[in-house]
Design a protein around this motif. Structure first.
Motif, mmCIF file in Angstrom:
data_model
loop_
_atom_site.group_PDB
_atom_site.id
_atom_site.type_symbol
_atom_site.label_atom_id
_atom_site.label_comp_id
_atom_site.label_asym_id
_atom_site.label_seq_id
_atom_site.Cartn_x
_atom_site.Cartn_y
_atom_site.Cartn_z
ATOM 1 N N ALA A 11 4.890 1.768 -4.097
ATOM 2 C CA ALA A 11 6.324 1.521 -4.236
ATOM 3 C C ALA A 11 6.981 2.335 -4.720
ATOM 4 O O ALA A 11 6.654 3.443 -5.671
ATOM 5 N N LYS A 15 9.293 5.360 1.416
ATOM 6 C CA LYS A 15 9.165 4.856 2.899
ATOM 7 C C LYS A 15 9.782 4.212 3.568
ATOM 8 O O LYS A 15 10.325 4.665 4.579
ATOM 9 N N THR A 33 7.166 -4.138 6.351
ATOM 10 C CA THR A 33 6.148 -5.064 5.860
ATOM 11 C C THR A 33 6.232 -5.621 4.661
ATOM 12 O O THR A 33 5.598 -6.844 4.390
ATOM 13 N N GLY A 34 6.564 -4.608 3.824
ATOM 14 C CA GLY A 34 6.705 -5.003 2.209
ATOM 15 C C GLY A 34 7.667 -6.418 2.184
ATOM 16 O O GLY A 34 7.662 -7.311 1.398
ATOM 17 N N TYR A 37 6.083 -9.580 2.920
ATOM 18 C CA TYR A 37 5.396 -10.266 1.704
ATOM 19 C C TYR A 37 6.343 -10.598 0.952
ATOM 20 O O TYR A 37 6.186 -11.619 0.209
ATOM 21 N N ARG A 38 7.215 -10.130 0.669
ATOM 22 C CA ARG A 38 8.512 -10.380 -0.238
ATOM 23 C C ARG A 38 9.212 -11.774 0.206
ATOM 24 O O ARG A 38 9.388 -12.684 -0.576
ATOM 25 N N SER A 94 3.017 -8.755 -5.686
ATOM 26 C CA SER A 94 1.447 -8.313 -5.521
ATOM 27 C C SER A 94 0.616 -9.267 -5.505
ATOM 28 O O SER A 94 -0.344 -8.943 -4.911
ATOM 29 N N ALA A 97 0.481 -10.994 -2.135
ATOM 30 C CA ALA A 97 0.187 -10.037 -1.039
ATOM 31 C C ALA A 97 -1.320 -9.761 -1.438
ATOM 32 O O ALA A 97 -2.131 -9.152 -0.224
ATOM 33 N N ARG A 103 -2.779 -12.397 3.974
ATOM 34 C CA ARG A 103 -2.723 -11.030 4.572
ATOM 35 C C ARG A 103 -3.110 -11.078 6.074
ATOM 36 O O ARG A 103 -2.473 -10.509 7.062
ATOM 37 N N GLY A 123 4.374 0.156 4.917
ATOM 38 C CA GLY A 123 3.601 -0.895 4.214
ATOM 39 C C GLY A 123 2.536 0.242 3.249
ATOM 40 O O GLY A 123 2.770 1.056 2.775
ATOM 41 N N ARG A 124 1.413 -0.851 3.136
ATOM 42 C CA ARG A 124 0.261 -0.408 2.650
ATOM 43 C C ARG A 124 -0.884 -0.082 3.176
ATOM 44 O O ARG A 124 -1.752 0.932 2.821
ATOM 45 N N ASP A 125 -1.094 -0.670 4.339
ATOM 46 C CA ASP A 125 -2.271 -0.790 5.196
ATOM 47 C C ASP A 125 -1.960 -0.753 6.576
ATOM 48 O O ASP A 125 -2.827 -1.139 7.518
ATOM 49 N N ARG A 174 1.800 -2.630 -10.321
ATOM 50 C CA ARG A 174 1.791 -2.839 -8.728
ATOM 51 C C ARG A 174 0.794 -1.791 -8.218
ATOM 52 O O ARG A 174 -0.025 -2.249 -7.329
ATOM 53 N N ASP A 178 -2.150 -3.248 -6.081
ATOM 54 C CA ASP A 178 -2.167 -2.930 -4.632
ATOM 55 C C ASP A 178 -3.444 -1.936 -4.196
ATOM 56 O O ASP A 178 -3.864 -2.249 -3.134
ATOM 57 N N ARG A 181 -7.115 -4.078 -4.664
ATOM 58 C CA ARG A 181 -7.383 -5.494 -4.369
ATOM 59 C C ARG A 181 -8.536 -5.270 -3.440
ATOM 60 O O ARG A 181 -8.679 -4.331 -2.692
HETATM 61 O O1 DC Z 1 6.999 -1.968 -0.133
HETATM 62 P P1 DC Z 1 7.357 -3.034 -1.065
HETATM 63 O O2 DC Z 1 7.450 -2.572 -2.708
HETATM 64 O O3 DC Z 1 8.476 -3.697 -0.728
HETATM 65 O O4 DC Z 1 6.125 -4.075 -1.076
HETATM 66 C C1 DC Z 1 6.042 -5.360 -1.664
HETATM 67 C C2 DC Z 1 4.663 -5.672 -2.115
HETATM 68 O O5 DC Z 1 4.021 -6.128 -0.798
HETATM 69 C C3 DC Z 1 4.084 -4.543 -2.728
HETATM 70 O O6 DC Z 1 3.523 -5.007 -4.184
HETATM 71 C C4 DC Z 1 2.684 -4.460 -1.846
HETATM 72 C C5 DC Z 1 2.799 -5.584 -0.819
HETATM 73 N N1 DC Z 1 2.544 -4.906 0.527
HETATM 74 C C6 DC Z 1 1.341 -5.090 1.103
HETATM 75 O O7 DC Z 1 0.286 -5.238 0.406
HETATM 76 N N2 DC Z 1 0.877 -4.610 2.383
HETATM 77 C C7 DC Z 1 1.894 -4.018 2.988
HETATM 78 N N3 DC Z 1 1.493 -3.797 4.307
HETATM 79 C C8 DC Z 1 3.292 -3.924 2.552
HETATM 80 C C9 DC Z 1 3.436 -4.559 1.211
#
Ligand code: DC
Length: 215
Positions: A11, A15, A33-34, A37-38, A94, A97, A103, A123-125, A174, A178, A181
């Motif tokens: 976060a 990005k 992609t965040g 999830y939001r 979080s 997500a 997911r 995103g994260r993944d 977070r 993140d 998990r």
């Molecule tokens: O990038 P962001 O802060 O808007 O993301 C919000 C939440 O979503 C963050 O806590 C992690 C999750 N996330 C995720 O698990 N996988 C992704 N591809 C994008 C976000």
């Protein structure tokens, strides 16, 4: 195969700002992609559905239409781009997500988008799971303090009053959820290029990425 770029990072690593600019320059559709999830988190909170009620979440996602138009996210026809960045959603996302079923369902939606369009996705993944075969993968990092600082300024510019220390704690909390998990944690793909943006401006990060892409 479509032209795809994956950008991952914690976060506040910059990005979305950077992905948006690169998307415009290279004519790629930007997918945040965040925000997806939001959106699901916002809808679940509105309907009082806890992240532990997996069956209800599954139904909720099945009955939800999500699409991007000009970088704005629409949920069931409503533009929710502003509401999903407010603290209530940020503080809860979080947990939602981290639910494997959530997911799987959202990853499928993301992969469908990437099949249809040339995309830049953040995103994260993304590099590790969603777009494993992306042509370019980047991992953006920055110190937690710098990331909290950026979020603080973002809120301030939007007229939202927040406490810096609370933001810093939220970012650290977070990061922890993140990256620890079980399902698809925040991680750098082995073939991703890492860029530490702590001391770089947005333009400098964009130029670094453009140099790799144009090589
Ligand atoms: O990038 P962001 O802060 O808007 O993301 C919000 C939440 O979503 C963050 O806590 C992690 C999750 N996330 C995720 O698990 N996988 C992704 N591809 C994008 C976000």
């Amino acid at each position: 195969m479509n032209k795809n770029i994956a950008i991952d990072g914690p976060a506040g690593s910059g990005k979305s700002t950077i992905a948006k600019i690169i998307g415009e320059r290279l004519n790629l559709m930007y997918i945040n992609t965040g925000a997806m999830y939001r959106a699901i988190t916002l809808k679940a909170l509105r309907e009082n559905i806890s992240y532990t009620s997996v069956d209800k979440l599954e139904k909720l996602i099945e009955g939800t239409e999500l699409y991007f138009e000009d970088d704005q996210l629409f949920m069931d026809g409503e533009n929710i781009s502003q509401e999903i960045i407010l603290p209530e959603t940020s503080n809860n996302v979080s947990n939602y997500a981290a639910v494997p079923k959530v997911r799987r369902m959202l990853v499928k939606k993301m992969q469908d988008m990437a099949k249809k369009f040339d995309v830049i996705m953040d995103g994260r993944d993304i590099g590790t799971v969603v777009l494993k075969d992306a042509e370019f993968k980047f991992f953006l990092s920055a110190s937690a303090e710098e990331r909290a600082n950026r979020r603080f300024n973002e809120y301030k510019n939007n007229g939202v009053e927040v406490d810096y220390n609370e933001l810093l704690e939220d970012i650290k909390r977070r990061d922890h959820i993140d990256s620890t998990r079980e399902t698809d944690p925040l991680a750098k793909a082995d073939d991703a290029i890492e860029i530490d943006s702590t001391k770089l401006t947005i333009d400098e990060v964009v130029e670094k990425i453009m140099n790799y892409v144009n090589k």
